[in-house]
Design an enzyme around this catalytic site. Structure first.
Site, PDB file in Angstrom:
ATOM      1  N   LYS A 183     -42.330  57.456  49.308  1.00  0.00           N
ATOM      2  CA  LYS A 183     -41.653  58.396  48.416  1.00  0.00           C
ATOM      3  C   LYS A 183     -40.492  58.997  49.196  1.00  0.00           C
ATOM      4  CE  LYS A 183     -41.118  62.242  47.066  1.00  0.00           C
ATOM      5  NZ  LYS A 183     -39.826  63.026  46.930  1.00  0.00           N
ATOM      6  N   GLU A 259     -45.544  66.044  60.409  1.00  0.00           N
ATOM      7  CA  GLU A 259     -44.531  66.621  61.296  1.00  0.00           C
ATOM      8  C   GLU A 259     -43.759  67.588  60.422  1.00  0.00           C
ATOM      9  OE1 GLU A 259     -41.224  67.664  62.637  1.00  0.00           O
ATOM     10  OE2 GLU A 259     -40.568  65.578  62.598  1.00  0.00           O
ATOM     11  N   CYS A 293     -35.344  69.127  62.676  1.00  0.00           N
ATOM     12  CA  CYS A 293     -36.535  69.953  62.910  1.00  0.00           C
ATOM     13  C   CYS A 293     -36.662  70.368  64.369  1.00  0.00           C
ATOM     14  CB  CYS A 293     -37.783  69.211  62.456  1.00  0.00           C
ATOM     15  SG  CYS A 293     -37.975  67.581  63.219  1.00  0.00           S
ATOM     16  N   GLU A 392     -37.667  79.451  59.653  1.00  0.00           N
ATOM     17  CA  GLU A 392     -36.836  78.257  59.811  1.00  0.00           C
ATOM     18  C   GLU A 392     -35.678  78.292  58.811  1.00  0.00           C
ATOM     19  OE1 GLU A 392     -37.559  73.532  60.480  1.00  0.00           O
ATOM     20  OE2 GLU A 392     -38.529  74.419  58.730  1.00  0.00           O
TER      21      GLU A 392
END
Length: 488
Positions: A183, A259, A293, A392
């Protein structure tokens, strides 16, 4: 933006199921937007439960087909061939990646696409070295392990490094003998679409690799996460989305590899080589528009060099050209989309409300009226409890704070619910080992950043992830072990 305009070609992205490209059964599509121009690149088929059912069924059948009986050498050859074809089509794939993401073409060409090919080459080579355990128990028994594929794996991919991170999952997944349903991120479907064609050309049997486009909730993402015939899910993306997937996957106790997000500390001691620090910190702060990230978004500088660092860092950041991804002068491209642009700029406004000082950036560059462009932004004057320091942002935005003592900066670095990566800058060997051993992160770099050996464990702790990838750690997720005990 004429250079970008010249690169645009319409590309509709369909699902790739059982070796064929198909549209959604209900005909539903959504627009794929170029983040640098805000123009429509093409239509993307929106999949849901029906398409996921079809893809999972194809993957389940393929699991026991020619893919299962293929020899090790033949499977290695197929996996290596995928990497070869990616390199053969590097220019095309790099262009599509930059159109989809807004990142500079030089970055797609030099990092994203070559590394995508290398992921297949690495795991093709590594597959020859994967062994199993065997134990001789006091002349009573022999125990040995058998490693087999985990089954049908759902691979859910992010939008920041679309092909690179997809191949980081797909290569070991195939090497271990699994089949999969991918996906892709809805914002960046183009290189994933081409990857289906590449796999077919490389000799991957029909049904082994399937791709279903769509969104998360009430779409392809949730249907894949909930599907009872999917044995495992590998997800890279935002932490809150990971929690939703975990809840859905729990119904059938799927294996999970995550992750997730990061708010990574970059710790700079006064004895470090400041010129080297500045050069690398520019990359760890602003490469890929800060949409990585692993970016070091919390910068801590020992007080004796704090002002000197700020002066040099801001001066160099001002030199970074923001603009057309297809202009070789551009070092920073466009953020991936309108919603994300609003989120990042919202944090900049919040920083000012929290008492922060915007040293540079924080606004749209002059002359770029269209596209989701944002200047590299450096913020000072915030304390450790501010949301901008703790949450974040995932954009070209960093905070810089001074520290006085080693214990102080270790405490601040660990004061987060994330634990993905960290960078430490010092020429004191003892300090380097001492601090690295106390930082709560899955990856700690000393006097470098983003230097990777694909054999080493990759992943985060706390709310930055579950499990590790890389080398044997990838095979531990993508395989199941059976112990055989033979009494002598």
């Amino acid at each position: 933006m004429s250079a970008v305009q010249d690169q645009v070609r319409s590309m509709d992205c369909k699902h790739f199921i059982n070796g064929q490209y198909i549209s959604s059964f209900n005909g539903r599509t959504f627009d794929n937007i170029n983040p640098a121009t805000e123009e429509v690149l093409g239509k993307v088929s929106e999949g849901g439960k029906e398409e996921i059912d079809l893809a999972v069924g194809a993957a389940r059948r393929a699991l026991n087909g020619p893919w299962k009986t293929m020899t090790l050498n033949d499977r290695i050859a197929v996996i290596r061939r995928i990497g070869d074809i990616i390199l053969e089509r590097k220019d095309e794939l790099a262009r599509l990646e930059s159109l989809d993401t807004g990142k500079p073409l030089w970055l797609s060409s030099s990092v994203d696409i070559p590394r995508s090919a290398f992921n297949f080459h690495f795991f093709a080579d590594y597959l020859r070295s994967v062994g199993n355990e065997a134990y001789h128990t006091d002349d009573v028994a022999i125990n040995y392990s058998i490693r087999r594929p985990v089954g049908v794996v759902g691979l859910i991919n992010p939008w920041n490094l679309p092909l690179l991170l997809l191949t980081w999952k797909l290569a070991p997944c195939l090497a271990a003998g699994n089949t999969c349903v991918i996906k892709p991120a809805e914002l960046t479907p183009m290189t994933a679409t081409i990857l289906g064609e590449i796999c077919r050309e490389a000799g991957v049997p029909d049904g082994v690799v399937n791709i279903v486009n769509g969104f998360g909730p009430d779409s392809a993402g949730s249907a894949l996460s909930e599907h009872p015939d999917v044995d495992a899910i590998s997800f890279t993306g935002e932490t809150e989305t990971g929690k939703i997937i975990m809840k859905a996957a729990s119904r059938s106790l799927k294996k999970l590899s995550y992750e997730l997000g990061g708010k990574n500390p970059n710790i700079i001691f006064a004895d470090a080589d400041l010129d080297e620090v500045i050069e690398t910190t520019l990359k760890s702060s602003f490469i890929n528009q800060g949409e990585v990230c692993l970016c070091g978004s919390r910068i801590y500088v020992e007080r004796p060099v704090y002002e000197q660092f700020l002066h040099k860092f801001t001066a160099k950041a001002k030199e970074l050209v923001v603009g057309d991804p297809f202009d070789h002068h551009s070092k920073v491209g466009a953020l991936v989309g309108a919603e994300h642009y609003e989120r990042v700029t919202g944090y900049i406004r919040l920083a000012q409300e929290e008492g922060g000082q915007i040293l540079i950036g924080g606004k749209r560059p002059e002359g770029l009226e269209r596209g989701y462009f944002l200047e590299p932004t450096i913020i000072t004057g915030l304390n450790r409890n501010c949301r901008v320091v703790r949450e974040e942002i995932f954009g070209p935005v960093v905070t810089v704070m001074p520290f006085d003592e080693e214990e102080e900066v270790i405490a601040q670095a660990n004061d987060t619910h994330y634990g993905l990566s960290a960078s430490i800058w010092t020429n004191d060997l003892r300090r380097a080992h001492r601090v690295a051993g106390r930082i709560e992160a899955g990856i700690v770099w000393v006097n470098t950043w983003f230097l990777r050996d694909l054999r080493t464990p990759f992943g985060g702790m706390k709310q930055s992830g579950i499990g590790r990838e890389g080398g044997i750690h990838s095979f531990e997720f993508y395989t199941e072990l059976t112990n055989v005990c033979i009494k002598l």
